[in-house]
Enzyme design. Structure first.
Site, short mmCIF file in Angstrom:
data_model
loop_
_atom_site.label_atom_id
_atom_site.label_comp_id
_atom_site.label_asym_id
_atom_site.label_seq_id
_atom_site.Cartn_x
_atom_site.Cartn_y
_atom_site.Cartn_z
N PRO A 2 -8.83 -13.03 -43.11
CA PRO A 2 -8.28 -13.77 -44.24
C PRO A 2 -8.08 -12.88 -45.46
CG PRO A 2 -10.08 -14.98 -43.22
CD PRO A 2 -10.06 -13.62 -42.59
N GLU A 3 -6.97 -13.10 -46.15
CA GLU A 3 -6.67 -12.34 -47.36
C GLU A 3 -6.75 -13.30 -48.56
OE1 GLU A 3 -3.21 -9.83 -46.88
OE2 GLU A 3 -3.60 -9.58 -44.75
#
Length: 292
Positions: A2-3
């Site tokens: 996840p960013e």
């Protein structure tokens, strides 16, 4: 992994569902999930029990919740790793297969569950920076602010990136320069800016860096609006729902598909044990300098 948009979606869910609630008890079901707690699982549970959770905060890909009451001056910090999920579940919902940590609350309402299939993520209770109203954990104070943070200084970033002796994608992934940008959104911002990932930062003009920053901010804002990017069932929000931005990606994951600007096939190149996706026509390979 996840960013920024995906982590921000989770942060908003935590702010909505757990802020102001008091922890009645903590179950640590896998010690690796709290491996960053120096004194171990029992200490982690003891430090959280009886505390009241504050408003969830984020710095790049890190989440934290300041603690009040017995935990004053400390924060609960979390990193999702490759597959971590923070879920808000009714206590009657059966335990997830990879449930690692459970927080129960005095109001008897929904629990906060940390689920992590690959156990690369984790939680810890850490001391916060002295006098910091956000309760920023000391361990992440060095991480730069991200493009969606209202206190992000555009001018400082532009000057700092141009001063680096590196290539542009490496600079985008440097969390001490700008946080929250990972492989997916770096490729997307570079495609929008017509910049090759190996372009030396010293060759970029101020307007080019400003445009790159604007495009990084725009693409992450667009992803945030639809819940982030989910390529599988591992990334979900606190209600277990996936994001839909994968449908709108222009470069990442589109090898051999036509560029949406010029029609040239998107290419994938190996890069730092990862992949970089780019259009060979719109994002031309930089020319060697000094005859090298």
């Amino acid at each position: 992994m996840p960013e920024l948009p995906e982590v921000e979606v989770v942060r908003r869910g935590l702010a909505n569902w757990v802020a102001g609630r008091t922890v009645a008890g903590v179950d640590v079901l896998h010690p690796r999930a709290v491996r960053r707690q120096p004194a171990g699982a029992a200490d982690f549970a003891a430090r959280l029990t009886g505390t009241t959770l504050g408003a969830a905060q984020r710095r790049g890909k890190y989440l934290w919740v300041p603690l009040a009451g017995p935990g004053e001056g400390f924060s609960l910090i979390g990193h999702l790793g490759m597959s971590g999920q923070l879920l808000v579940q009714d206590p009657t919902v059966p335990d997830e297969t990879h449930l690692r940590v459970r927080l129960r609350f005095t109001d008897g309402g929904r629990e906060l569950r940390f689920v992590d299939q690959r156990t690369f993520g984790g939680l810890a209770v850490e001391e916060a920076e002295d006098g910091d109203p956000e309760g920023t954990p000391v361990s992440i104070a060095h991480i730069a602010r991200d493009p969606l943070d209202p206190r992000f200084d555009d001018a400082v970033f532009v000057a700092a990136l141009r001063a680096r002796r590196t290539t542009v994608k490496r600079a985008l992934l440097d969390q001490t320069l700008i946080s929250g940008v990972g492989n997916i959104y770096a490729d997307e911002a570079l495609w929008r800016s017509r910049l090759h990932y190996d372009r030396p930062t010293a060759t970029l003009t101020r307007p080019q860096v400003a445009l790159l920053l604007a495009n990084a901010r725009a693409v992450m804002s667009a992803a945030l609006a639809v819940g982030g990017t989910s390529f599988d069932s591992l990334y979900v929000n606190v209600n277990g729902e996936s994001g839909y931005f994968s449908r709108d990606l222009d470069a990442y994951g589109r090898e051999n598909e036509p560029c949406r600007r010029c029609g040239t096939a998107i290419r994938r190149a190996a890069w730092m044990n990862r992949s970089s996706y780019f259009c060979p026509r719109c994002q031309r390979v930089p020319r060697p300098r000094n005859g090298g």
